[in-house]
Design an enzyme around this catalytic site. Structure first.
Site, PDB file in Angstrom:
ATOM      1  N   TYR A 101     -24.986  15.785  20.145  1.00  0.00           N
ATOM      2  CA  TYR A 101     -24.688  17.220  20.021  1.00  0.00           C
ATOM      3  C   TYR A 101     -24.134  17.715  21.352  1.00  0.00           C
ATOM      4  O   TYR A 101     -24.649  17.355  22.415  1.00  0.00           O
ATOM      5  CB  TYR A 101     -25.975  18.000  19.683  1.00  0.00           C
ATOM      6  CG  TYR A 101     -25.794  19.505  19.759  1.00  0.00           C
ATOM      7  CD1 TYR A 101     -25.501  20.235  18.614  1.00  0.00           C
ATOM      8  CD2 TYR A 101     -25.878  20.187  20.989  1.00  0.00           C
ATOM      9  CE1 TYR A 101     -25.306  21.607  18.676  1.00  0.00           C
ATOM     10  CE2 TYR A 101     -25.675  21.557  21.055  1.00  0.00           C
ATOM     11  CZ  TYR A 101     -25.394  22.257  19.901  1.00  0.00           C
ATOM     12  OH  TYR A 101     -25.187  23.616  19.962  1.00  0.00           O
ATOM     13  N   GLU A 189     -18.750  24.215  19.668  1.00  0.00           N
ATOM     14  CA  GLU A 189     -19.884  23.341  19.348  1.00  0.00           C
ATOM     15  C   GLU A 189     -19.393  22.114  18.596  1.00  0.00           C
ATOM     16  O   GLU A 189     -18.593  22.237  17.672  1.00  0.00           O
ATOM     17  CB  GLU A 189     -20.897  24.101  18.491  1.00  0.00           C
ATOM     18  CG  GLU A 189     -22.160  23.305  18.190  1.00  0.00           C
ATOM     19  CD  GLU A 189     -23.098  24.051  17.243  1.00  0.00           C
ATOM     20  OE1 GLU A 189     -24.158  24.500  17.704  1.00  0.00           O
ATOM     21  OE2 GLU A 189     -22.761  24.190  16.054  1.00  0.00           O
TER      22      GLU A 189
END
Ligand code: GDP
Ligand code: MN
Length: 384
Positions: A101, A189
């Protein structure tokens, strides 16, 4: 402005961030044709601006045209958390060794950019933050200094990614930072950021929010503006140039200034009501702007009472009062209105409003009293 995944990936690609080749399509036939060009195996991905598409069945692997047809047919038109899928993104499937992530956002309190990186990717990052916060390596980047390669490397090492991913991750994160800053993004993101079996690091998903106020620097952002997901109220407000966000409650809110509009939403909540919207009419509260704001609120069937909260500054209270009276003459409003007017020339403004007051048009001296009155009216109207 929120981007769809495919727009986010196209945005990333401009900054050299590795993403899979793909095409956005709206029909099953086009999906099959796109898959042919992209090359099998492909992933058929629902394009909606909510997360968790994978779990909802909106992301499927296809090995041939039949499978592409099957999945595209199922996914186009599918409902994912209240969003209907109208676009699918067909991309060449990647082999995944590990899922990570990565993101950049602004940490307003720190006045720095915040980068987050975790070896636990692909899953809901809020869950990781709650159960295993140490698994997220954070870096605060001073916008004046920017992100240096050494700092990026130390950050990647702190996140304990597979050492095979280090160089690729450093390179990708430096580019992601550049995209975030130069692209005027509020959020970039990547979840998951993947390591492939042959050691490449690659963005498999993209969630990008761009600052709409930067459009003057990026004329091409108009394309993203055109695909924004808005409800009817937001559409109308946007067309009128108003800063509006639709909410679920029954108290229509009009205020001048974003800060005052947010405080108004808060105080309606605090006194037990539910705001129907956030609406900032900006500095110049003239009759045209006020009439436009009233029209948008009037078209919201859930609104039962309206709270006009104005603090006179450069726009003086008497001008605002005249604007409200003129606007009320133009727009037929059925719901009761409560006004709070303060600031520059408030007394003059109140004197102008005074002769027009009635049960349906009330004025209160303070924000709290006005909030209480408007919530009581909304409750009464709802009970009728
Ligand atoms: P989200 O569920 O909306 O976050 O959608 P993602 O784009 O993040 O995809 C969800 C999951 O689908 C990923 O975490 C992967 O496990 C899987 N996935 C997506 N694309 C591919 C791919 O190209 N190859 C493989 N093997 N899995 C994929
Ligand atoms: Mn994802």
């Amino acid at each position: 402005m929120n981007l769809y995944e495919y727009q986010g990936k196209q945005f990333f690609a401009r900054y050299g961030i590795p993403v899979s080749a793909g095409e956005a399509v709206t029909t099953v036939d086009d999906a099959i044709a796109a898959a042919d060009r992209v090359g099998y195996p492909v992933v058929v991905k629902a394009q909606v601006q909510v997360g968790g598409r994978g779990k909802a069945g909106g992301i499927k692997l296809a090995n041939d045209a039949d499978e592409t047809r099957h999945h595209a047919t199922a996914i186009l038109g599918m409902d994912i958390k209240g969003h209907t899928v109208e676009i699918v993104w067909i991309e060449h499937a990647s082999d995944i060794a590990e899922e990570y992530y990565a993101s950049f956002t602004l940490d307003r309190a720190a006045k720095k950019h915040l980068g987050m990186l975790s070896a636990q990717g692909g899953v809901d990052i809020e869950g990781v933050a709650a159960t295993d916060p140490d698994a997220i390596a954070k870096i605060w980047v001073d916008p004046v200094d920017g992100l240096t390669e050494d700092a990026a490397r130390a950050w990647v090492e702190a996140a304990k990614l597979n050492p095979k991913a280090t160089d690729g991750a450093v390179d990708l994160l430096l580019k992601l930072y550049t995209a975030y800053v130069e692209g005027d993004a509020d959020l970039c993101e990547v979840n998951p950021l993947i390591l492939t079996p042959d050691g490449k690091v690659h963005a498999l998903d993209a969630k990008v929010t761009l600052d709409g106020n930067s459009e003057f620097r990026h004329p091409d952002y108009e394309q993203y503006d055109a695909t924004q997901v808005r409800d009817d109220r937001e559409e109308e407000a946007h067309a009128k140039g108003l800063q509006y966000v639709g909410l679920e409650g029954s108290v229509g809110v009009i205020a001048n200034g974003a800060g005052l509009a947010m405080s108004t939403v808060d105080i309606v909540n605090q006194v037990g009501g539910k705001p129907a919207n956030f609406l900032d009419i900006g500095g110049g509260a003239n009759a045209d702007v006020m009439a436009g704001a009233l029209e948008v609120i009037n078209h919201d069937p859930d609104v039962k009472a309206i709270f006009i909260n104005i603090f006179g500054g450069i726009t003086k209270g008497d001008e605002v009062a005249n604007g409200i009276i003129t606007a009320l003459g133009r727009v037929q409003i059925d719901n009761p209105i409560v006004i709070r007017l303060d600031g520059t020339n408030a007394d003059e403004g109140r004197a102008i409003l005074e002769p027009h007051l009635s049960d349906k048009l009330q004025m209160k001296p303070t924000m709290v009293e006005a909030a209480e009155a408007v919530v009581a009216l909304a409750t009464q109207e709802a009970a009728q």
